[in-house]
Design an enzyme around this catalytic site. Sequence first.
Site, PDB file in Angstrom:
ATOM      1  N   LYS A   1       0.998  -1.360   0.079  1.00  0.00           N
ATOM      2  CA  LYS A   1      -0.016  -0.097   0.050  1.00  0.00           C
ATOM      3  C   LYS A   1       1.140   1.229  -0.108  1.00  0.00           C
ATOM      4  O   LYS A   1       1.852   1.192   0.769  1.00  0.00           O
ATOM      5  CB  LYS A   1      -0.931  -0.037   1.254  1.00  0.00           C
ATOM      6  CG  LYS A   1      -1.815   1.219   1.283  1.00  0.00           C
ATOM      7  CD  LYS A   1      -3.347   0.786   0.627  1.00  0.00           C
ATOM      8  CE  LYS A   1      -3.861   1.958   0.362  1.00  0.00           C
ATOM      9  NZ  LYS A   1      -3.753   2.779  -1.074  1.00  0.00           N
TER      10      LYS A   1
ATOM     11  N   GLN B   1       6.984   3.385   4.014  1.00  0.00           N
ATOM     12  CA  GLN B   1       5.628   2.997   3.931  1.00  0.00           C
ATOM     13  C   GLN B   1       5.284   1.773   4.667  1.00  0.00           C
ATOM     14  O   GLN B   1       4.011   1.369   5.235  1.00  0.00           O
ATOM     15  CB  GLN B   1       5.051   2.999   2.627  1.00  0.00           C
ATOM     16  CG  GLN B   1       3.870   3.116   2.100  1.00  0.00           C
ATOM     17  CD  GLN B   1       3.069   4.423   2.295  1.00  0.00           C
ATOM     18  OE1 GLN B   1       3.780   5.429   2.297  1.00  0.00           O
ATOM     19  NE2 GLN B   1       1.716   4.322   2.797  1.00  0.00           N
TER      20      GLN B   1
ATOM     21  N   LYS C   1       4.835   2.794   8.345  1.00  0.00           N
ATOM     22  CA  LYS C   1       3.690   3.606   8.634  1.00  0.00           C
ATOM     23  C   LYS C   1       2.304   2.645   8.355  1.00  0.00           C
ATOM     24  O   LYS C   1       1.463   2.846   9.177  1.00  0.00           O
ATOM     25  CB  LYS C   1       3.501   4.733   7.282  1.00  0.00           C
ATOM     26  CG  LYS C   1       2.635   5.622   7.381  1.00  0.00           C
ATOM     27  CD  LYS C   1       2.761   6.690   6.288  1.00  0.00           C
ATOM     28  CE  LYS C   1       3.903   7.310   6.097  1.00  0.00           C
ATOM     29  NZ  LYS C   1       3.940   8.175   5.040  1.00  0.00           N
TER      30      LYS C   1
ATOM     31  N   LYS D   1       5.094   1.650  -3.208  1.00  0.00           N
ATOM     32  CA  LYS D   1       5.006   3.044  -3.575  1.00  0.00           C
ATOM     33  C   LYS D   1       5.609   3.343  -5.073  1.00  0.00           C
ATOM     34  O   LYS D   1       5.917   2.110  -5.672  1.00  0.00           O
ATOM     35  CB  LYS D   1       6.203   4.131  -3.223  1.00  0.00           C
ATOM     36  CG  LYS D   1       6.121   5.492  -3.128  1.00  0.00           C
ATOM     37  CD  LYS D   1       4.920   6.060  -2.027  1.00  0.00           C
ATOM     38  CE  LYS D   1       4.595   7.328  -2.107  1.00  0.00           C
ATOM     39  NZ  LYS D   1       3.825   8.008  -0.888  1.00  0.00           N
TER      40      LYS D   1
ATOM     41  N   GLY E   1      -2.912   8.281  -4.221  1.00  0.00           N
ATOM     42  CA  GLY E   1      -2.201   9.525  -4.608  1.00  0.00           C
ATOM     43  C   GLY E   1      -1.158   9.934  -3.886  1.00  0.00           C
ATOM     44  O   GLY E   1      -0.684   9.331  -2.880  1.00  0.00           O
ATOM     45  N   ASP E   2      -0.204  10.826  -4.345  1.00  0.00           N
ATOM     46  CA  ASP E   2       0.804  11.476  -3.566  1.00  0.00           C
ATOM     47  C   ASP E   2       1.097  12.837  -4.431  1.00  0.00           C
ATOM     48  O   ASP E   2       0.046  13.297  -5.129  1.00  0.00           O
ATOM     49  CB  ASP E   2       1.933  10.645  -3.781  1.00  0.00           C
ATOM     50  CG  ASP E   2       3.288  11.160  -2.769  1.00  0.00           C
ATOM     51  OD1 ASP E   2       3.089  10.943  -1.469  1.00  0.00           O
ATOM     52  OD2 ASP E   2       4.354  11.572  -3.293  1.00  0.00           O
TER      53      ASP E   2
ATOM     54  N   THR F   1      -4.692  12.852   5.738  1.00  0.00           N
ATOM     55  CA  THR F   1      -3.260  13.205   5.890  1.00  0.00           C
ATOM     56  C   THR F   1      -3.320  14.542   6.931  1.00  0.00           C
ATOM     57  O   THR F   1      -2.529  14.402   8.005  1.00  0.00           O
ATOM     58  CB  THR F   1      -2.546  13.167   4.925  1.00  0.00           C
ATOM     59  OG1 THR F   1      -2.845  11.817   4.039  1.00  0.00           O
ATOM     60  CG2 THR F   1      -1.088  13.168   5.223  1.00  0.00           C
TER      61      THR F   1
ATOM     62  N   ASN G   1      -2.394  19.164  -1.151  1.00  0.00           N
ATOM     63  CA  ASN G   1      -3.630  18.257  -0.172  1.00  0.00           C
ATOM     64  C   ASN G   1      -3.234  18.352   1.107  1.00  0.00           C
ATOM     65  O   ASN G   1      -3.995  18.563   1.848  1.00  0.00           O
ATOM     66  CB  ASN G   1      -3.584  16.716  -0.875  1.00  0.00           C
ATOM     67  CG  ASN G   1      -4.456  16.003  -0.114  1.00  0.00           C
ATOM     68  OD1 ASN G   1      -4.260  15.400   0.886  1.00  0.00           O
ATOM     69  ND2 ASN G   1      -5.880  15.955  -0.692  1.00  0.00           N
TER      70      ASN G   1
ATOM     71  N   SER H   1      -7.230   5.120   3.925  1.00  0.00           N
ATOM     72  CA  SER H   1      -7.194   4.365   2.667  1.00  0.00           C
ATOM     73  C   SER H   1      -7.784   2.992   2.960  1.00  0.00           C
ATOM     74  O   SER H   1      -8.582   2.422   2.157  1.00  0.00           O
ATOM     75  CB  SER H   1      -5.945   4.623   2.044  1.00  0.00           C
ATOM     76  OG  SER H   1      -5.614   5.414   1.172  1.00  0.00           O
TER      77      SER H   1
HETATM   78  P1  NDP Z   1       0.532  17.993  -3.461  1.00  0.00           P
HETATM   79  O1  NDP Z   1       1.008  17.738  -4.732  1.00  0.00           O
HETATM   80  O2  NDP Z   1      -0.924  17.857  -3.402  1.00  0.00           O
HETATM   81  O3  NDP Z   1       1.202  19.358  -2.989  1.00  0.00           O
HETATM   82  C1  NDP Z   1       2.618  19.376  -2.797  1.00  0.00           C
HETATM   83  C2  NDP Z   1       2.809  20.866  -2.262  1.00  0.00           C
HETATM   84  O4  NDP Z   1       4.072  21.085  -1.950  1.00  0.00           O
HETATM   85  C3  NDP Z   1       2.671  21.864  -3.424  1.00  0.00           C
HETATM   86  O5  NDP Z   1       1.880  22.972  -2.960  1.00  0.00           O
HETATM   87  C4  NDP Z   1       4.102  22.272  -3.953  1.00  0.00           C
HETATM   88  O6  NDP Z   1       4.011  23.429  -4.623  1.00  0.00           O
HETATM   89  C5  NDP Z   1       4.716  22.221  -2.702  1.00  0.00           C
HETATM   90  N1  NDP Z   1       6.072  22.368  -2.772  1.00  0.00           N
HETATM   91  C6  NDP Z   1       6.850  21.354  -3.540  1.00  0.00           C
HETATM   92  N2  NDP Z   1       8.195  21.547  -3.416  1.00  0.00           N
HETATM   93  C7  NDP Z   1       8.231  22.502  -2.175  1.00  0.00           C
HETATM   94  C8  NDP Z   1       9.260  23.361  -1.668  1.00  0.00           C
HETATM   95  N3  NDP Z   1      10.536  22.700  -1.841  1.00  0.00           N
HETATM   96  N4  NDP Z   1       8.809  24.138  -0.657  1.00  0.00           N
HETATM   97  C9  NDP Z   1       7.700  24.431  -0.438  1.00  0.00           C
HETATM   98  N5  NDP Z   1       6.715  23.845  -1.236  1.00  0.00           N
HETATM   99  C10 NDP Z   1       6.983  23.012  -1.993  1.00  0.00           C
HETATM  100  O7  NDP Z   1       1.197  16.961  -2.718  1.00  0.00           O
HETATM  101  P2  NDP Z   1       0.572  16.262  -1.216  1.00  0.00           P
HETATM  102  O8  NDP Z   1       0.232  17.306  -0.451  1.00  0.00           O
HETATM  103  O9  NDP Z   1      -0.198  14.949  -1.470  1.00  0.00           O
HETATM  104  O10 NDP Z   1       1.934  15.510  -0.680  1.00  0.00           O
HETATM  105  C11 NDP Z   1       2.860  16.347   0.202  1.00  0.00           C
HETATM  106  C12 NDP Z   1       3.698  15.578   0.931  1.00  0.00           C
HETATM  107  O11 NDP Z   1       3.096  14.787   2.129  1.00  0.00           O
HETATM  108  C13 NDP Z   1       4.709  14.617   0.090  1.00  0.00           C
HETATM  109  O12 NDP Z   1       5.961  14.304   0.880  1.00  0.00           O
HETATM  110  C14 NDP Z   1       3.777  13.246   0.192  1.00  0.00           C
HETATM  111  O13 NDP Z   1       4.897  12.061   0.051  1.00  0.00           O
HETATM  112  C15 NDP Z   1       3.442  13.267   1.692  1.00  0.00           C
HETATM  113  N6  NDP Z   1       2.123  12.428   1.917  1.00  0.00           N
HETATM  114  C16 NDP Z   1       1.061  12.646   1.222  1.00  0.00           C
HETATM  115  C17 NDP Z   1      -0.295  11.947   1.542  1.00  0.00           C
HETATM  116  C18 NDP Z   1      -1.394  12.366   0.897  1.00  0.00           C
HETATM  117  O14 NDP Z   1      -2.307  11.253   1.314  1.00  0.00           O
HETATM  118  N7  NDP Z   1      -1.411  12.988  -0.195  1.00  0.00           N
HETATM  119  C19 NDP Z   1      -0.059  10.763   2.547  1.00  0.00           C
HETATM  120  C20 NDP Z   1       1.099  10.829   3.463  1.00  0.00           C
HETATM  121  C21 NDP Z   1       2.079  11.456   2.988  1.00  0.00           C
HETATM  122  P3  NDP Z   1       3.932  23.718  -6.367  1.00  0.00           P
HETATM  123  O15 NDP Z   1       2.301  23.871  -6.440  1.00  0.00           O
HETATM  124  O16 NDP Z   1       4.678  24.843  -6.420  1.00  0.00           O
HETATM  125  O17 NDP Z   1       4.528  22.325  -6.726  1.00  0.00           O
END
Ligand code: NDP
Length: 446
Positions: free
Chosen positions: A91, A112, A115, A127, A166-167, A210, A241, A378
Amino acid sequence: MSKQFVDGVLAKVMAHDGVEAQFHQAVREVLECISPVIDKHPEFVKMKLVERLVEPERQIMFRVPWVDDQGEIRINRGYRIGFNSAVGPYKGGLRFHPSVDLDTVKFLAFEQVFKGALSGMQLGGGKGGSDFDPKGKSDMEVMHFCQTFMNELFRHVGPDTDIPAGDIGVGTREIGYLFGQYKKLTNTFTGVLTNKGLDYGGSQARAEATGYGLVYFATCMLHARGMDWKGSRVIVSGSGNVAIHAAEKARQLGAVVVAMSDSHGYVVDDRGIEIEEIREIKQVRRGRIAEYASLRSSAQYHDGPKGMWTVPCNMALPSATEGELDEAAAKALAGNGCAVVAEGANLPSTQGAIQILRDAGVSFAPSKAANAGGVAISALEMSQNVTRLAWTFEEVDARLKKIMNAIYDRCLAAAEAYVGSQDLIVGANIVGFLTVARAMLAQGIV
Ligand code: NDP
């Protein structure tokens, strides 16, 4: 004895897996925490559990050719790693971003594993993803890419085998296209992907899970310090997200979210950021966070995301990407009196940064525990798919809160039992490792 043993395994991983720096960091963090467990369990050494655990069960790489709107042929690379299935089916999310390579996917899959175990929901770890960049692509291009990606991936996944989600770069739109193609290729309608839309098997509160889960976990940390969200200044990196939902929940609980960022820069609003505005800019219009400052007179925009860590705050929730919180950021946070850091993104803090925060007495929660709410919900989406039931938002949210509280309690109890401290990094790694190791031991050498 065990420290020597752990160092030996780490040296072998580094020699065997070449330049995979992020994977090495993830392995190092786990191995450095489990010496006291190894001391108590000589059977783990005899059965080579640690050596087996750091080797992925399978790694799949594939070509993804597709045609863009101009008729040009494009070629990307796809990945899916099934790291460990001792506790449950693989997962973990799919990430579409130009930076994705084998190292990225491998370290995320390894994380993961723990987790999934920490969540208590019978999930293994996997992943995947691609170096495809959905940014600036039309919906048609994204759809064609997702369909071609699934043309290979469908052979390797399934509702009881491997369940992607998603990620970064994979949101509801991408999951919809991937699900549609899986359904067509297999002639089935199953819960093979999570994060689905609510109209076709998605779970209430999965999108929020999350970020909300992160805040529920951080609430336990705050209470342990006699603090609360009310009136606290919070900074949240990212505006995707995880970040949006973490900021939303923190605000609902009375916090003032003073700064958020994207990959280009950050905004500060001392009156409190309007999360709905950020959602509209980033998720609906797919724009830049800089636009927020032009809409609100109380806000300022700064180029480059790194400066955000210098904004004075009581709590920081790094929720964007790996390695974003470095030593300079940690020094700034600690120097400004930040008391709690809880990781929403996967491994956002460097090892040096963590050390600085720990030394400064900042309460710190590692991602494998603090952001496990997404994978936990999930699992609830999978349960609802099997039973064809749809639970209410309130039901799922209440379960999420219970799950996050339970993860916090288990991490704390393990840290106290094994090392006599309240170190959540040690606790999370011990609980995750013990769960997986016991399951592997029971299942023999497979
Ligand atoms: P998204 O693609 O929805 O969002 C990522 C965000 O981070 C965007 O706003 C992006 O900006 C920004 N970003 C990227 N690089 C940087 C940086 N160097 N400094 C500041 N902002 C930055 O991803 P998620 O929210 O889904 O995921 C975010 C993190 O959480 C990842 O590490 C992911 O692996 C982890 N995660 C996500 C889960 C989920 O359910 N979605 C579950 C568990 C972990 P821009 O728009 O400019 O690209």
